[in-house]
Design an enzyme around this catalytic site. Structure first.
Site, PDB file in Angstrom:
ATOM      1  N   CYS A  79       2.976   0.635  -6.519  1.00  0.00           N
ATOM      2  CA  CYS A  79       4.000   0.007  -5.676  1.00  0.00           C
ATOM      3  C   CYS A  79       4.558  -1.258  -6.341  1.00  0.00           C
ATOM      4  O   CYS A  79       5.247  -1.141  -7.344  1.00  0.00           O
ATOM      5  CB  CYS A  79       3.434  -0.230  -4.278  1.00  0.00           C
ATOM      6  SG  CYS A  79       4.725  -0.277  -3.023  1.00  0.00           S
ATOM      7  N   HIS A 177       0.460   4.150  -2.392  1.00  0.00           N
ATOM      8  CA  HIS A 177      -0.792   3.385  -2.349  1.00  0.00           C
ATOM      9  C   HIS A 177      -1.983   4.345  -2.295  1.00  0.00           C
ATOM     10  O   HIS A 177      -2.367   4.759  -1.202  1.00  0.00           O
ATOM     11  CB  HIS A 177      -0.830   2.497  -1.102  1.00  0.00           C
ATOM     12  CG  HIS A 177       0.099   1.339  -1.159  1.00  0.00           C
ATOM     13  ND1 HIS A 177      -0.301   0.071  -1.495  1.00  0.00           N
ATOM     14  CD2 HIS A 177       1.434   1.264  -0.942  1.00  0.00           C
ATOM     15  CE1 HIS A 177       0.726  -0.745  -1.468  1.00  0.00           C
ATOM     16  NE2 HIS A 177       1.796  -0.052  -1.145  1.00  0.00           N
ATOM     17  N   GLU A 179      -4.996   3.732  -2.716  1.00  0.00           N
ATOM     18  CA  GLU A 179      -6.245   3.047  -2.344  1.00  0.00           C
ATOM     19  C   GLU A 179      -6.507   3.127  -0.840  1.00  0.00           C
ATOM     20  O   GLU A 179      -7.602   2.821  -0.393  1.00  0.00           O
ATOM     21  CB  GLU A 179      -6.223   1.586  -2.814  1.00  0.00           C
ATOM     22  CG  GLU A 179      -5.323   0.637  -2.027  1.00  0.00           C
ATOM     23  CD  GLU A 179      -3.841   0.763  -2.367  1.00  0.00           C
ATOM     24  OE1 GLU A 179      -3.449   1.687  -3.103  1.00  0.00           O
ATOM     25  OE2 GLU A 179      -3.071  -0.076  -1.868  1.00  0.00           O
TER      26      GLU A 179
HETATM   27  N1  GLN Z   1       8.686  -3.964  -1.693  1.00  0.00           N
HETATM   28  C1  GLN Z   1       7.661  -4.607  -2.460  1.00  0.00           C
HETATM   29  C2  GLN Z   1       8.223  -5.304  -3.682  1.00  0.00           C
HETATM   30  O1  GLN Z   1       9.372  -5.300  -3.924  1.00  0.00           O
HETATM   31  C3  GLN Z   1       6.585  -3.631  -2.879  1.00  0.00           C
HETATM   32  C4  GLN Z   1       5.855  -3.099  -1.658  1.00  0.00           C
HETATM   33  C5  GLN Z   1       4.434  -2.751  -1.902  1.00  0.00           C
HETATM   34  O2  GLN Z   1       3.837  -3.064  -2.936  1.00  0.00           O
HETATM   35  N2  GLN Z   1       3.812  -2.156  -0.911  1.00  0.00           N
HETATM   36  O3  GLN Z   1       7.489  -5.858  -4.427  1.00  0.00           O
END
Ligand code: GLN
Length: 197
Positions: A79, A177, A179
């Site tokens: 992410c 994610h 995890e």
């Molecule tokens: N939207 C977040 C960002 O721009 C990332 C979201 C996340 O890691 N769950 O960093």
């Protein structure tokens, strides 16, 4: 036994620690250069990429981590961590920095503001044991990849769906994610990558 670091400046650190330990790794939280030097591989967790970028700079870790990645340390970004590995960020903030570890264009918050999160069962290339239940939280996606970057999952499991997981050698990134949810197979894949490095 391999030692894997979890970058612990910000974001969902504890769940990665659990998943990596379950996968047979020794885990170290990384907040300073001496800790970074002690690990064989690193997970960059989800969180908020603009904040993570700022914290890496203010903790004086950005250049040291960039150097280790260029030297071949295995790294897995989830992410916000995926955003940190990108060569180009769309819808980022002006001053936001990333490592350019994977030749890819990543769009922040790509699934749209109205879709804060969603879940689906994804087919992930190279993952044994069937589809992976993926949780997306304000997730980015990959708009395009350069040569040598392998696409290992797409949203909707469809050939023209947005790219949500990629890999090049010992560097891996997922929009989702892994995890959360108790399926540690993707962490297991990364632990294997580190063990082979
Ligand atoms: N939207 C977040 C960002 O721009 C990332 C979201 C996340 O890691 N769950 O960093």
């Amino acid at each position: 036994m391999v030692t894997i670091g979890v970058l612990a400046l910000q974001g969902d650190v504890a769940e990665h620690v659990r998943a990596l330990e379950n996968s047979g790794a020794r885990v170290l939280l990384v907040r300073r250069q001496s800790e970074l030097e002690a690990v064989d591989g690193l997970v960059i967790p989800g969180g908020e990429s603009t904040t993570m970028s700022n914290l890496l700079l203010s903790f004086d870790l950005f250049d040291a981590l960039g150097a280790r990645i260029r030297a071949g340390m295995p790294v897995y970004g989830t992410c916000a961590g995926m955003i940190m590995l990108a060569s180009t960020i769309l819808d980022g903030r002006e001053d936001q920095r990333s490592f350019g570890a994977l030749d890819m264009v990543v769009r922040r918050n790509a699934f749209g503001r109205q879709v804060d999160s969603y879940e689906e069962d994804l087919d992930v290339t190279g993952l044994q044991g069937g589809p992976f239940h993926a949780v997306f939280i304000r997730a980015p996606w990959v708009e395009s990849v350069g040569e040598g970057v392998e696409v290992i999952a797409r949203a909707g499991n469809s050939a023209d769906g947005p790219i949500v997981a990629v890999r090049r050698g010992r560097i891996m990134a997922t929009s989702f994610h892994p995890e959360v949810g108790g399926d540690d197979r993707i962490h297991g894949l990364f632990v294997d990558m580190v063990a082979r490095a």
